[in-house]
Design a protein around this motif. Structure first.
Motif, PDB file in Angstrom:
ATOM      1  N   LEU A  19       0.826  -1.207   0.000  1.00  0.00           N
ATOM      2  CA  LEU A  19       0.000   0.000   0.000  1.00  0.00           C
ATOM      3  C   LEU A  19       0.861   1.257   0.000  1.00  0.00           C
ATOM      4  N   ILE A  20       1.809   1.360   0.941  1.00  0.00           N
ATOM      5  CA  ILE A  20       2.673   2.538   1.004  1.00  0.00           C
ATOM      6  C   ILE A  20       4.132   2.109   0.887  1.00  0.00           C
ATOM      7  N   TYR A  21       4.625   1.278   1.822  1.00  0.00           N
ATOM      8  CA  TYR A  21       6.025   0.835   1.827  1.00  0.00           C
ATOM      9  C   TYR A  21       6.093  -0.596   2.316  1.00  0.00           C
ATOM     10  N   GLY A  22       6.831  -1.433   1.580  1.00  0.00           N
ATOM     11  CA  GLY A  22       7.019  -2.812   1.997  1.00  0.00           C
ATOM     12  C   GLY A  22       8.448  -3.242   1.771  1.00  0.00           C
ATOM     13  N   GLU A  23       8.979  -4.067   2.699  1.00  0.00           N
ATOM     14  CA  GLU A  23      10.355  -4.545   2.598  1.00  0.00           C
ATOM     15  C   GLU A  23      10.385  -6.045   2.867  1.00  0.00           C
ATOM     16  N   ASN A  24      10.936  -6.797   1.934  1.00  0.00           N
ATOM     17  CA  ASN A  24      11.041  -8.243   2.071  1.00  0.00           C
ATOM     18  C   ASN A  24      12.399  -8.714   1.588  1.00  0.00           C
ATOM     19  N   LEU A  35       4.568 -11.487  -8.852  1.00  0.00           N
ATOM     20  CA  LEU A  35       4.036 -10.154  -9.143  1.00  0.00           C
ATOM     21  C   LEU A  35       4.195  -9.254  -7.932  1.00  0.00           C
ATOM     22  N   ASP A  36       4.784  -8.078  -8.143  1.00  0.00           N
ATOM     23  CA  ASP A  36       5.025  -7.102  -7.081  1.00  0.00           C
ATOM     24  C   ASP A  36       4.370  -5.785  -7.483  1.00  0.00           C
ATOM     25  N   VAL A  37       3.347  -5.362  -6.735  1.00  0.00           N
ATOM     26  CA  VAL A  37       2.592  -4.147  -7.046  1.00  0.00           C
ATOM     27  C   VAL A  37       2.556  -3.269  -5.806  1.00  0.00           C
ATOM     28  N   GLY A  38       2.921  -1.976  -5.954  1.00  0.00           N
ATOM     29  CA  GLY A  38       2.845  -1.081  -4.810  1.00  0.00           C
ATOM     30  C   GLY A  38       3.499   0.257  -5.053  1.00  0.00           C
ATOM     31  N   VAL A  63      12.576 -11.888  -8.881  1.00  0.00           N
ATOM     32  CA  VAL A  63      12.271 -12.471 -10.187  1.00  0.00           C
ATOM     33  C   VAL A  63      10.793 -12.250 -10.455  1.00  0.00           C
ATOM     34  N   GLY A  64      10.460 -11.680 -11.632  1.00  0.00           N
ATOM     35  CA  GLY A  64       9.051 -11.508 -11.982  1.00  0.00           C
ATOM     36  C   GLY A  64       8.736 -10.129 -12.517  1.00  0.00           C
ATOM     37  N   LEU A  65       7.518  -9.688 -12.260  1.00  0.00           N
ATOM     38  CA  LEU A  65       7.003  -8.400 -12.727  1.00  0.00           C
ATOM     39  C   LEU A  65       6.871  -7.456 -11.543  1.00  0.00           C
ATOM     40  N   GLN A  66       7.447  -6.273 -11.688  1.00  0.00           N
ATOM     41  CA  GLN A  66       7.379  -5.262 -10.639  1.00  0.00           C
ATOM     42  C   GLN A  66       6.745  -4.008 -11.213  1.00  0.00           C
ATOM     43  N   TRP A  67       5.633  -3.556 -10.603  1.00  0.00           N
ATOM     44  CA  TRP A  67       4.913  -2.393 -11.100  1.00  0.00           C
ATOM     45  C   TRP A  67       4.552  -1.494  -9.933  1.00  0.00           C
ATOM     46  N   GLY A  68       4.898  -0.212 -10.028  1.00  0.00           N
ATOM     47  CA  GLY A  68       4.593   0.731  -8.957  1.00  0.00           C
ATOM     48  C   GLY A  68       5.303   2.047  -9.177  1.00  0.00           C
ATOM     49  N   ASP A  79      19.900  -9.017  -7.101  1.00  0.00           N
ATOM     50  CA  ASP A  79      19.735  -9.131  -8.556  1.00  0.00           C
ATOM     51  C   ASP A  79      18.261  -9.059  -8.930  1.00  0.00           C
ATOM     52  N   PHE A  80      17.992  -8.670 -10.180  1.00  0.00           N
ATOM     53  CA  PHE A  80      16.622  -8.604 -10.678  1.00  0.00           C
ATOM     54  C   PHE A  80      16.545  -9.289 -12.030  1.00  0.00           C
ATOM     55  N   LEU A  81      15.518 -10.119 -12.209  1.00  0.00           N
ATOM     56  CA  LEU A  81      15.257 -10.791 -13.477  1.00  0.00           C
ATOM     57  C   LEU A  81      13.780 -10.645 -13.784  1.00  0.00           C
ATOM     58  N   GLY A  82      13.444  -9.956 -14.894  1.00  0.00           N
ATOM     59  CA  GLY A  82      12.043  -9.800 -15.259  1.00  0.00           C
ATOM     60  C   GLY A  82      11.738  -8.446 -15.852  1.00  0.00           C
ATOM     61  N   LEU A  83      10.523  -7.965 -15.595  1.00  0.00           N
ATOM     62  CA  LEU A  83      10.037  -6.686 -16.106  1.00  0.00           C
ATOM     63  C   LEU A  83       9.805  -5.739 -14.944  1.00  0.00           C
ATOM     64  N   GLN A  84      10.347  -4.530 -15.064  1.00  0.00           N
ATOM     65  CA  GLN A  84      10.220  -3.529 -14.013  1.00  0.00           C
ATOM     66  C   GLN A  84       9.651  -2.252 -14.607  1.00  0.00           C
ATOM     67  N   ASP A  85       8.550  -1.748 -14.030  1.00  0.00           N
ATOM     68  CA  ASP A  85       7.905  -0.530 -14.525  1.00  0.00           C
ATOM     69  C   ASP A  85       7.626   0.387 -13.346  1.00  0.00           C
ATOM     70  N   GLY A  86       8.366   1.500 -13.270  1.00  0.00           N
ATOM     71  CA  GLY A  86       8.177   2.439 -12.168  1.00  0.00           C
ATOM     72  C   GLY A  86       8.818   3.772 -12.490  1.00  0.00           C
ATOM     73  N   ALA A  87       8.516   4.783 -11.688  1.00  0.00           N
ATOM     74  CA  ALA A  87       9.093   6.113 -11.880  1.00  0.00           C
ATOM     75  C   ALA A  87      10.566   6.134 -11.492  1.00  0.00           C
ATOM     76  N   TYR A  88      10.930   5.364 -10.450  1.00  0.00           N
ATOM     77  CA  TYR A  88      12.321   5.276 -10.012  1.00  0.00           C
ATOM     78  C   TYR A  88      12.643   3.822  -9.709  1.00  0.00           C
ATOM     79  N   ASN A  89      13.662   3.276 -10.366  1.00  0.00           N
ATOM     80  CA  ASN A  89      14.073   1.890 -10.172  1.00  0.00           C
ATOM     81  C   ASN A  89      15.558   1.857  -9.836  1.00  0.00           C
ATOM     82  N   ARG A  90      15.900   1.265  -8.676  1.00  0.00           N
ATOM     83  CA  ARG A  90      17.299   1.132  -8.291  1.00  0.00           C
ATOM     84  C   ARG A  90      17.615  -0.334  -8.019  1.00  0.00           C
TER      85      ARG A  90
END
Length: 91
Positions: free
Chosen positions: A35-40, A46-49, A59-64, A72-83
Motif C-alpha cells: 500500500l505505502i512501503y514494503g520490505e522483504n 508479481l510485485d505491485v505497490g 524475479v518476476g514483474l514489478q509495477w509501482g 539481482d533482478f530478473l524480469g520486467l520492471q515498470d516504475g518512476a524510479y528503479n534502483r
C-alpha cells in the motif's frame, strides 16, 4: 515542556515510517501488494505497490512508483524510479 512535545512527535514520526506487514522481512512467492512501503528478503512473482524494497533477489514483474532492489533482478520492471544494486536482466 517543549522537549517532551518534540520527543513525542519524533516517536510518532518514527512509528509512521515503519512498514506494517504480515510477514516483515520474509521472502514472498506469488503476489506482493504494497500500500505505502514494503520490505522483504526475496520476491518471486508479481510485485505491485507504491514503494517496494527487496533486500535480496527478485524475479518476476514489478509495477509501482519506486522500486529498491539490493540484490539481482530478473524480469520486467515498470516504475518512476528503479534502483538495482546487483545484476539486472530483463526489460
Amino acid at each position: 515542556m517543549a522537549a517532551t512535545t518534540s520527543s513525542s512527535q519524533a516517536n510518532s514520526a518514527s512509528r509512521f515510517n515503519m512498514p506494517i506487514q504480515i510477514a516483515p522481512g520474509a521472502s514472498v512467492k506469488g503476489l506482493r501488494l504494497v500500500l505505502i512501503y514494503g520490505e522483504n528478503a526475496d520476491v518471486s512473482g508479481l510485485d505491485v505497490g507504491l514503494v517496494s524494497k527487496t533486500t535480496g533477489d527478485q524475479v518476476g514483474l514489478q509495477w509501482g512508483l519506486v522500486h529498491l532492489n539490493d540484490g539481482d533482478f530478473l524480469g520486467l520492471q515498470d516504475g518512476a524510479y528503479n534502483r538495482i544494486s546487483g545484476d539486472f536482466k530483463g526489460w
